[in-house]
Structure formats: C-alpha cells, structure tokens
Design an enzyme around this catalytic site. Structure first.
Site, PDB file in Angstrom:
ATOM      1  N   GLU A   1     -13.578 -23.035  -9.409  1.00  0.00           N
ATOM      2  CA  GLU A   1     -13.488 -24.300  -8.681  1.00  0.00           C
ATOM      3  C   GLU A   1     -14.651 -24.489  -7.708  1.00  0.00           C
ATOM      4  O   GLU A   1     -14.816 -25.547  -7.127  1.00  0.00           O
ATOM      5  CB  GLU A   1     -12.137 -24.400  -7.948  1.00  0.00           C
ATOM      6  CG  GLU A   1     -11.893 -23.344  -6.868  1.00  0.00           C
ATOM      7  CD  GLU A   1     -11.325 -22.015  -7.390  1.00  0.00           C
ATOM      8  OE1 GLU A   1     -11.760 -21.559  -8.460  1.00  0.00           O
ATOM      9  OE2 GLU A   1     -10.468 -21.424  -6.703  1.00  0.00           O
TER      10      GLU A   1
ATOM     11  N   CYS B   1     -22.856  -9.740 -11.442  1.00  0.00           N
ATOM     12  CA  CYS B   1     -22.031  -8.550 -11.652  1.00  0.00           C
ATOM     13  C   CYS B   1     -22.872  -7.377 -12.104  1.00  0.00           C
ATOM     14  O   CYS B   1     -22.418  -6.248 -12.084  1.00  0.00           O
ATOM     15  CB  CYS B   1     -20.948  -8.835 -12.680  1.00  0.00           C
ATOM     16  SG  CYS B   1     -21.644  -9.200 -14.287  1.00  0.00           S
TER      17      CYS B   1
HETATM   18  P1  NAD Z   1     -12.703 -14.393  -8.292  1.00  0.00           P
HETATM   19  O1  NAD Z   1     -11.973 -13.212  -8.803  1.00  0.00           O
HETATM   20  O2  NAD Z   1     -12.455 -14.821  -6.900  1.00  0.00           O
HETATM   21  O3  NAD Z   1     -12.396 -15.684  -9.203  1.00  0.00           O
HETATM   22  C1  NAD Z   1     -12.498 -15.628 -10.606  1.00  0.00           C
HETATM   23  C2  NAD Z   1     -11.538 -16.649 -11.199  1.00  0.00           C
HETATM   24  O4  NAD Z   1     -10.212 -16.296 -10.830  1.00  0.00           O
HETATM   25  C3  NAD Z   1     -11.782 -18.071 -10.719  1.00  0.00           C
HETATM   26  O5  NAD Z   1     -11.645 -18.948 -11.813  1.00  0.00           O
HETATM   27  C4  NAD Z   1     -10.684 -18.277  -9.682  1.00  0.00           C
HETATM   28  O6  NAD Z   1     -10.253 -19.614  -9.627  1.00  0.00           O
HETATM   29  C5  NAD Z   1      -9.572 -17.376 -10.176  1.00  0.00           C
HETATM   30  N1  NAD Z   1      -8.759 -16.832  -9.083  1.00  0.00           N
HETATM   31  C6  NAD Z   1      -9.180 -16.502  -7.836  1.00  0.00           C
HETATM   32  N2  NAD Z   1      -8.167 -16.017  -7.103  1.00  0.00           N
HETATM   33  C7  NAD Z   1      -7.070 -16.020  -7.901  1.00  0.00           C
HETATM   34  C8  NAD Z   1      -5.708 -15.623  -7.710  1.00  0.00           C
HETATM   35  N3  NAD Z   1      -5.280 -15.124  -6.559  1.00  0.00           N
HETATM   36  N4  NAD Z   1      -4.861 -15.764  -8.744  1.00  0.00           N
HETATM   37  C9  NAD Z   1      -5.281 -16.262  -9.925  1.00  0.00           C
HETATM   38  N5  NAD Z   1      -6.562 -16.653 -10.153  1.00  0.00           N
HETATM   39  C10 NAD Z   1      -7.448 -16.535  -9.155  1.00  0.00           C
HETATM   40  O7  NAD Z   1     -14.270 -14.106  -8.535  1.00  0.00           O
HETATM   41  P2  NAD Z   1     -15.510 -14.978  -8.048  1.00  0.00           P
HETATM   42  O8  NAD Z   1     -15.683 -14.808  -6.583  1.00  0.00           O
HETATM   43  O9  NAD Z   1     -15.473 -16.339  -8.621  1.00  0.00           O
HETATM   44  O10 NAD Z   1     -16.690 -14.217  -8.810  1.00  0.00           O
HETATM   45  C11 NAD Z   1     -17.308 -13.053  -8.320  1.00  0.00           C
HETATM   46  C12 NAD Z   1     -16.671 -11.808  -8.905  1.00  0.00           C
HETATM   47  O11 NAD Z   1     -16.752 -11.828 -10.338  1.00  0.00           O
HETATM   48  C13 NAD Z   1     -17.396 -10.536  -8.496  1.00  0.00           C
HETATM   49  O12 NAD Z   1     -16.433  -9.551  -8.212  1.00  0.00           O
HETATM   50  C14 NAD Z   1     -18.205 -10.156  -9.729  1.00  0.00           C
HETATM   51  O13 NAD Z   1     -18.521  -8.787  -9.845  1.00  0.00           O
HETATM   52  C15 NAD Z   1     -17.270 -10.589 -10.799  1.00  0.00           C
HETATM   53  N6  NAD Z   1     -17.967 -10.766 -12.060  1.00  0.00           N
HETATM   54  C16 NAD Z   1     -17.793  -9.812 -13.012  1.00  0.00           C
HETATM   55  C17 NAD Z   1     -18.457  -9.921 -14.207  1.00  0.00           C
HETATM   56  C18 NAD Z   1     -18.291  -8.879 -15.274  1.00  0.00           C
HETATM   57  O14 NAD Z   1     -18.796  -9.092 -16.359  1.00  0.00           O
HETATM   58  N7  NAD Z   1     -17.601  -7.785 -15.025  1.00  0.00           N
HETATM   59  C19 NAD Z   1     -19.294 -11.029 -14.446  1.00  0.00           C
HETATM   60  C20 NAD Z   1     -19.428 -11.990 -13.455  1.00  0.00           C
HETATM   61  C21 NAD Z   1     -18.753 -11.849 -12.256  1.00  0.00           C
END
Ligand code: NAD
Length: 499
Positions: free
Chosen positions: A176, A281
C-alpha cells in the site's frame, strides 16, 4: 488528490471498502495520492471473478497463453520508462535503479514466454508389458500474491507471469506504500489480450491480506516481505490448507578475505549497501573483514561512502534516494544511535542529512559502523536502510561460522582471489543465494530466487523451475490399451508389479 483504485474483472474499480491509505512522495515528504484499502467483501468479489476466469483460462492452449505472454513482454518493454518513473515517484529510488528493477522483472516474463517448453511432461514407454506411464502438470486455481514496497514491479513479476503462464489466475495485493505501478501492469496485461479476471489487483493492508489467507477460493499464496509477516502468512495460509511460499527478511553478509582486491571489494560493497538506500532484500548490510583486511577495507569504504550522491530519485545525478517513509527514516536513525551506545565505532554518520530543495524528504545518508558485534542491535535487526556494519573475523572458517549463526539466510557474498576459499565458502554457508566476487547475487529468471532459514517459509523458491513447480501440481497417468484378444485375460489380486 489522485486515488489509486483496485483492478478487478478487467477494469479499475473503487470497491466497497471505505478506508484509504496515504501514498507519499519520499523525496518531497508530501502526500501525493490515496489508495483504496480493500475490505473482506472486495476480496470476495475479486476472488470470485478470478475463479470464474480460471474456468476458461486453465483450458486455454499453451500457444494461446504464450501469445499473451509475448505481447505482455513487448508492452512492459515499451512502457519500461513509464514504470521506472512511477516506481521512483512512490518508492523514492533513483530512476536508473528503477529501470534495472523493471528489466529484472521483464526477465521473468521472458522466462514465462517459454512455458510450452517448460511444462513438457515425462513419458516412459512400456514400463510393463503394454503399459506406458506419462506425467503432466496442471494449474492450481486462484493464486494470491502479497508483495513488499521495495520492488513494486519486480517482486510481483517473480509471481504473476509464471502463475498465469501455468494456467492459473492471479490476485495481487501490492504494498500500500507504492501501489501505482501495479495499476499500469494490470492495464498492460489487458492490452496484451489477457482475458478479464485472470489478473486482478486488490490494494489494501492487513484486512485484505487476512481475507485472502482465509478465502476458500484461494488455492495458493505467494508472499514476499518481512520475516514476522512471512512467518504469520505461512502459518495462517497453511492452516487453511493452501499451498504457500513466504519469503522474509535478510541480513546479507559480504565476507572480504585479505587476498581480495580491496578496492574492488569496497567499490562493490558500497554500491550493494547503499543502492536503493539499502532497501533491498539482497542489500549487503554486514561486511565481515577477515584478518588484516579490516582497517584498509574500512578506510576504502569510508571514502567511497562519503562520495555517494544523495538526492531525489528523479534527479539523474542522484545515486541514492530517500527511504520510503518518515517512520522508516526515524527507525533507521534510532538504530544508528544504538551502535555507539553499544560500543561500535560510527565512522560515517548519515543522520541529519538534508538535500537542498528537498528538505522535507525522508533522507538518511550512507552510514558505516565499524567494530560491530553480533550482540548489537544494528547487527541483530534487519535495518533495511543505508547502513553498513563492519565485523571482524580471524579466518574464513570463522567468517563462515558467523554467517551461519545468523538466523537469516537470503544472500551472501565472498570477495577473494582464491578458488579454494571461494569453494569452501559456497559449500559451507547455510544461505540460498551466494555471490563470488558478486555482491548482489540475484539469480537469473531461469534459476529460482529464494533464501534459507528465516528468509523463507515453505519449500519452493520463486520463478524459474521452482516457481513452475509451485504454481502447478503433477498428474501421472498409467495407461494400457489392451487388444480385443486380451480383454478376457484375468486381473490379478496381488498388488500390481511390472512384468
Ligand atoms: P512488510 O512485511 O511490512 O509488508 C509486506 C506485505 O505484507 C505488504 O503487502 C503489506 O501490506 C503486508 N502486511 C504488512 N503487515 C501485515 C500484517 N500485520 N498482516 C498481514 N499483512 C501485512 O514488508 P515491507 O516493509 O513492505 O518490505 C520490506 C521487507 O520485505 C524487508 O524485510 C525485506 O527484507 C523483505 N523483502 C524480502 C525479499 C525476499 O526475497 N526475501 C524481497 C523483497 C523484500
């Protein structure tokens, strides 16, 4: 104020959910749009439309699917600049970096264009007298993708081109924080001739995610994001009987051996730590200097970190943009503050920077912290910002042990001129993706992307062969075509064995 809508049934829609979220411009610090936040009813509408579309799409021929994929590939390619600019405006990363993101996403589309080849099954002739065995793979149904803010085009493209090429339909719930690129991607799928309902975008937050995890019409969930949410998604979707792959956070170590070219290593470490403001990541957030490499490495990294050009993503001279939100900036600044209190040496301090003309932007400058210990917060937390911690190790084996003790296992790299040390490293580390003199070893699309340990919950990596396996299930057929003369030959009561 612009509103970012959902995309359901082949068109933009407001849905019924009354809530909206703010979309910021990280460079200016201003709100630039609002995004609809789907409620449970919106999720139900989208999943039903997707399930209805699956009936037809799953029966379409491989060549019909490949034709749409090739058209989509051309459209993404011709809209690459537009996508890069939208990414930059909402994420903050510099446009040149966003172009690279689109290019890496496009590689997955190109892999998916080859779906007729990739989906070929196996055939064994005459496994028993007059009996043949063959296998093929079928799509699952409605697949959901829940993605993070840091690659708003590439990470969803690890999923939807492969899922759709395999004959599934796909509901994307993008971050979002930067939802707009997904609207353009949905338009491009439609322009490529994808039937309505095969690709949908539901904007939203936890409410939409939970509704997708619980919806009986969703067959599989692909997630990329932080580790606590990945763990939660894996447990909840799994408990609901869904196939799930959930990629989490990271702490990527780059081990620098004394026989490496320190200038080469420092140059690549700085780019890997501060590119995209460290919001990757696969960013290198921990450098492990082995033996006498330490002091010279820190000196070289310090000089290069001070030279990084910080600025707005749209400024072609910028090498590093702002971080995603004011809250992210404050969290990163707070963590940098803990380092000195816990005994580390802050050699380049990125706190309190200001970019002329963008004083309200969410900027943190490149930060280098030396003599970090594994018990310190800057090491234990995934900072997800432009902060490089330097640790020291006595030998390559000590460095490997340090990497393996960390709970994450996404990516790692070694800088060395010794093939023997590199081989020991590649075989010894408990990490999914390894670079040898390559700091960000993101696999090509025809390999699969995924980490180990707390960086991935589930057993399949994304795209490449593992992505195809995730989005399909196997059928194995054992066939006999008896001649009329054989119709009366008796069946036996023992368990069938080959004869
Ligand atoms: P995030 O976990 O906050 O959000 C990811 C998704 O989950 C979003 O669509 C969000 O709306 C949803 N979300 C957030 N909180 C939630 C909840 N409580 N319940 C259900 N859904 C929820 O991650 P972010 O801040 O958007 O992205 C950064 C993170 O992603 C970092 O930790 C990074 O390392 C990771 N990442 C990992 C990879 C990989 O390939 N392993 C790739 C890109 C990013």
């Amino acid at each position: 104020m612009r509103t970012v809508e959902h995309w359901v049934g082949g068109k933009a829609t407001a849905g019924t959910g009354p809530r909206t979220g703010d979309v910021w411009n990280p460079a200016t610090g201003e709100r630039q749009a609002v995004v609809r936040l789907a409620d449970t009813r919106d999720v139900d509408t989208a999943v039903r439309a997707s399930a209805a579309a699956f009936e037809q799409w799953s029966q379409s021929s491989l060549s019909a699917r490949a034709t749409v994929l090739f058209a989509f590939r051309e459209l993404v390619n011709s809209h690459a600049e537009a996508l890069a600019e939208i990414i930059s405006d909402e994420h903050g990363k510099v446009v040149s970096d966003a172009r690279g993101e689109v290019r890496r996403g496009l590689e997955v589309v190109e892999f998916a264009c080859g779906i007729p080849h990739v989906l070929k099954g196996d055939y064994s002739d005459q496994v028993s007298a007059g009996v043949d065995v063959f296998s093929f793979r079928e799509p699952l149904g409605v697949c959901a993708g829940i993605t993070p803010f840091n690659f708003p085009v590439m990470v969803p493209m690890w999923m939807h081109p492969v899922a759709i090429a395999c004959g599934n339909t796909f509901v994307l719930k993008p971050s979002e924080r930067d939802p707009s690129p997904s609207t353009l991607v949905a338009q491009l799928w439609a322009d490529a001739g994808l039937p309505d309902g095969v690709f949908s975008v539901l904007n939203g937050d936890k409410e939409a995610v939970d509704a997708l995890l619980d919806h009986p019409g969703v067959a599989a969930v692909s997630f990329v994001g932080s580790t606590p949410i990945a763990r939660y998604i894996h447990q909840r979707a799994g408990a609901n009987g869904k196939r799930v792959q959930a990629l989490g956070g990271a702490k990527n170590h780059a081990v620098v051996l004394p026989d490496a070219s320190l200038d080469y290593a420092a140059e690549h470490l700085v780019a890997a730590a501060f590119g995209s403001a460290g919001e990757r990541c696969m960013a290198v957030s921990a450098a492990v200097a082995v033996g006498p490499a330490g002091d010279d490495l820190v000196a070289a990294v310090t000089e290069k970190a001070r030279a990084v050009k910080l600025g707005a993503g749209r400024d072609p001279d910028s090498e590093m943009g702002p971080v995603i939100t004011a809250a992210a900036r404050d969290r990163i600044v707070g963590l940098i503050g803990t380092s000195t209190a816990q005994g580390a040496e802050l050699v380049v301090d990125g706190r309190g920077v200001s970019v002329p003309g963008f004083e309200s932007g969410f900027f943190v400058g490149p930060t280098v912290i030396d003599r970090v210990g594994t018990e310190m917060d800057v090491y234990r937390e995934e900072i997800f910002g432009p902060v490089l911690s330097v640790l020291r190790a006595g030998s390559v084996d000590e460095a490997i042990a340090l990497v393996n003790k960390n709970p994450y296992g996404n990516g790692t790299a070694v800088f060395t001129s010794s093939g023997d040390a590199a081989r020991r490293f590649q075989r010894g580390v408990h990490v999914g993706m390894i670079g040898i003199n390559v700091p960000i070893p993101v696999p090509m699309a025809y390999y699969s992307f995924g980490g180990w340990k707390d960086s991935l919950f589930g057993d399949k990596h994304m795209h490449g062969p593992e992505g195809v396996a995730f989005y399909t299930r196997a059928k194995v057929v054992t066939a006999r075509w008896p001649r009329t003369s054989e119709h009366t030959s008796g069946a036996s009561y023992h368990f069938p064995i080959a004869t």
